[in-house]
Design an enzyme around this catalytic site. Sequence first.
Site, mmCIF file in Angstrom:
data_model
loop_
_atom_site.group_PDB
_atom_site.id
_atom_site.type_symbol
_atom_site.label_atom_id
_atom_site.label_comp_id
_atom_site.label_asym_id
_atom_site.label_seq_id
_atom_site.Cartn_x
_atom_site.Cartn_y
_atom_site.Cartn_z
ATOM 1 N N CYS A 161 0.856 -1.184 0.000
ATOM 2 C CA CYS A 161 0.000 0.000 0.000
ATOM 3 C C CYS A 161 0.893 1.235 0.000
ATOM 4 O O CYS A 161 2.117 1.146 0.157
ATOM 5 C CB CYS A 161 -0.919 0.003 1.211
ATOM 6 S SG CYS A 161 -0.059 0.298 2.746
ATOM 7 N N HIS A 196 5.706 -6.328 7.754
ATOM 8 C CA HIS A 196 5.456 -7.693 8.213
ATOM 9 C C HIS A 196 5.681 -8.678 7.071
ATOM 10 O O HIS A 196 4.746 -9.314 6.603
ATOM 11 C CB HIS A 196 4.029 -7.813 8.759
ATOM 12 C CG HIS A 196 3.866 -7.189 10.097
ATOM 13 N ND1 HIS A 196 2.714 -6.553 10.489
ATOM 14 C CD2 HIS A 196 4.719 -7.107 11.152
ATOM 15 C CE1 HIS A 196 2.863 -6.107 11.728
ATOM 16 N NE2 HIS A 196 4.063 -6.421 12.147
ATOM 17 N N HIS A 230 3.419 2.032 10.810
ATOM 18 C CA HIS A 230 2.382 1.848 11.841
ATOM 19 C C HIS A 230 2.321 2.967 12.873
ATOM 20 O O HIS A 230 1.327 3.085 13.585
ATOM 21 C CB HIS A 230 2.624 0.547 12.617
ATOM 22 C CG HIS A 230 2.767 -0.661 11.772
ATOM 23 N ND1 HIS A 230 3.890 -1.455 11.785
ATOM 24 C CD2 HIS A 230 1.935 -1.214 10.874
ATOM 25 C CE1 HIS A 230 3.728 -2.456 10.939
ATOM 26 N NE2 HIS A 230 2.564 -2.326 10.368
ATOM 27 N N CYS A 287 2.769 6.323 8.427
ATOM 28 C CA CYS A 287 1.839 6.534 7.312
ATOM 29 C C CYS A 287 0.989 7.772 7.608
ATOM 30 O O CYS A 287 0.444 7.905 8.709
ATOM 31 C CB CYS A 287 0.939 5.303 7.170
ATOM 32 S SG CYS A 287 -0.439 5.581 6.043
ATOM 33 N N HIS A 346 -1.398 -5.343 17.771
ATOM 34 C CA HIS A 346 -0.805 -4.702 16.578
ATOM 35 C C HIS A 346 -0.136 -3.383 16.956
ATOM 36 O O HIS A 346 -0.695 -2.597 17.728
ATOM 37 C CB HIS A 346 -1.910 -4.465 15.543
ATOM 38 C CG HIS A 346 -1.360 -4.162 14.179
ATOM 39 N ND1 HIS A 346 -0.920 -2.910 13.827
ATOM 40 C CD2 HIS A 346 -1.166 -4.951 13.097
ATOM 41 C CE1 HIS A 346 -0.488 -2.949 12.572
ATOM 42 N NE2 HIS A 346 -0.632 -4.178 12.110
ATOM 43 N N GLU A 377 0.177 -0.579 15.399
ATOM 44 C CA GLU A 377 -0.617 0.639 15.125
ATOM 45 C C GLU A 377 -1.527 0.943 16.328
ATOM 46 O O GLU A 377 -1.673 2.103 16.733
ATOM 47 C CB GLU A 377 -1.465 0.457 13.854
ATOM 48 C CG GLU A 377 -2.330 1.689 13.555
ATOM 49 C CD GLU A 377 -3.196 1.520 12.298
ATOM 50 O OE1 GLU A 377 -2.748 0.834 11.354
ATOM 51 O OE2 GLU A 377 -4.305 2.067 12.276
ATOM 52 N N CYS A 405 -8.540 2.590 5.883
ATOM 53 C CA CYS A 405 -8.035 3.430 4.794
ATOM 54 C C CYS A 405 -8.567 2.947 3.443
ATOM 55 O O CYS A 405 -8.963 1.792 3.296
ATOM 56 C CB CYS A 405 -6.525 3.500 4.818
ATOM 57 S SG CYS A 405 -5.715 2.139 4.015
ATOM 58 N N SER A 408 1.312 -10.896 8.979
ATOM 59 C CA SER A 408 0.692 -9.634 8.581
ATOM 60 C C SER A 408 -0.794 -9.690 8.901
ATOM 61 O O SER A 408 -1.546 -10.509 8.371
ATOM 62 C CB SER A 408 0.897 -9.389 7.087
ATOM 63 O OG SER A 408 -0.108 -8.513 6.612
ATOM 64 N N ASN A 464 -3.251 -7.535 8.208
ATOM 65 C CA ASN A 464 -4.201 -7.196 7.142
ATOM 66 C C ASN A 464 -4.273 -8.295 6.089
ATOM 67 O O ASN A 464 -5.312 -8.499 5.475
ATOM 68 C CB ASN A 464 -3.886 -5.816 6.547
ATOM 69 C CG ASN A 464 -2.803 -5.853 5.511
ATOM 70 O OD1 ASN A 464 -3.057 -6.130 4.345
ATOM 71 N ND2 ASN A 464 -1.571 -5.601 5.920
#
Lengths: 292, 292
Positions: free
Chosen positions: B12, B41, B73, B95, B123, B125, B189, B217, B219
């Site tokens: 991304c 990740h 993150h 980000c 996580h 983030e 996002c 990961s 996501n």
Amino acid sequence: MEIIVAKNSGFCYGVRRALETARRTRRRCAGRVLTLGDIIHNPRVIADLEKQGLRSVQNPAAVNGGTVIIRSHGVAPEIYRILKSKRASVVDATCPIVKKIQELVARLAEQGQEIIIVGNPAHPEITGLLGYSRGRARIVESEALARALPQKKSRAVLAQSTQDIFLFGRIVAAVLERTDELQVFNTVCRFTRTRQKSTSELASQVDTLFIVGGKNSSNTAKLYEISKRILPNTHFVESAAQITPRLLRGAKTIGISGGASTPPEAIAEAVAKIKNSFDRHSQRESMVQWQS
Amino acid sequence: MEIIVAKNSGFCYGVRRALETARRTRRRCAGRVLTLGDIIHNPRVIADLEKQGLRSVQNPAAVNGGTVIIRSHGVAPEIYRILKSKRASVVDATCPIVKKIQELVARLAEQGQEIIIVGNPAHPEITGLLGYSRGRARIVESEALARALPQKKSRAVLAQSTQDIFLFGRIVAAVLERTDELQVFNTVCRFTRTRQKSTSELASQVDTLFIVGGKNSSNTAKLYEISKRILPNTHFVESAAQITPRLLRGAKTIGISGGASTPPEAIAEAVAKIKNSFDRHSQRESMVQWQS
């Protein structure tokens, strides 16, 4: 056999209040007293009110003087203006909870917010709410309609006071997929929430469940849907007479629930019918529990 | 056979930007350059970065001077203070989308609002976001946890930027059952949204689907769950090597998708592996379509 009656079955606060207001107004006013639309979605109560001389009129333009009672669902501001022009004396029995939702819609419209109202577009409460929205509201009654909304930065969402809280949640989730920032007002009234919650809990406890009430009552139909999803053996009956021995065959634990427009007597009659039907065919007596 | 690669598969914006920042910093800075935690990740990319002399350190307290890169993150404000006290020069590759969520959490906390963050408590983030909440945030990662919340008048809800949008919606619906007025910020996002949407659409078109990416990961794992719900014949592979002939047996239309940390080369290798495997056993050539 055990019979359990769900919490908050039958008349809600707003309906009871509107009925008392109507009866009191009829006693006190000498002239013609009309209700604007049926004061309650229940054919039996309506028949009883007509006997007392309380008739309903559907169109405010057809009014000519006299006293007009606004029912618990409320009406759009335009209706008050029409009634005034017809020289009617207005008695406002709008449910105070619905009144607050009308004020919320007006406030959001004033802020320029797009308003999503989750409800039945044909229901009088929704027609009333739309009147306060300055054309900024959309009625969304399904997840599919919510998913068809265009992407937008900001929206507000609220619900008809008697909306199915679970469906409301699912529609909010779908609107969220199309919106960056969402204000959600959980305007499902607490009587409706408690009734839906206790009915769905009851549906997972019993083997047979009867929803008692008028088939034209939106909130009673929602109770039926909620219960039917959990317990396929759920029956929607308008009165105790429809509870036949066939529906009771093999039942051991029976639940009863009713909507905001179901009179307490209709619930009591359903309980009596089931109890009698059992006691006649059995040596043991059935147990009745009213949840509170 | 047809191979379809989902839209937005692979790196991304935020991850690509952090990687570029890390490589550029390594080229420009003479001294020691560290990343705080693995910058991505994905074991393969990490191994490649280590070859370039970019190592990661887990604990900011272990830093002693040099240059430290904050990964996409983001981190809690406290971490910047620790790094400063360790005389490290900080290069911030948080980000910009996560940065905005951090600012949102800080603003809501200042307003005294209770904040529900939908995400994975482990996580980085989320650990970072919590640091901006002044103790006013709760992490909720399931509908069951949302239903266990006490009834409250007002709450704000937001999500980890890579949250499963469908699960986010279901959790918002559950929080709504416990809240009168809810501010919902759809902070998933748009890269994540598009990737999840195109992966779920692909899952209903193809007969076999491969999710390519690191098993650590978050996501990418969510993409796997989304696809698996629609298409049980979904496989999570870390690299093309894991795509065996057994997994391809009988497949006619194959989908490929990858998470925010899956390198474009890993996707390309998966496509090549499937294509070769088919072309070798067939007279016809397979078709490859990259969605855009």
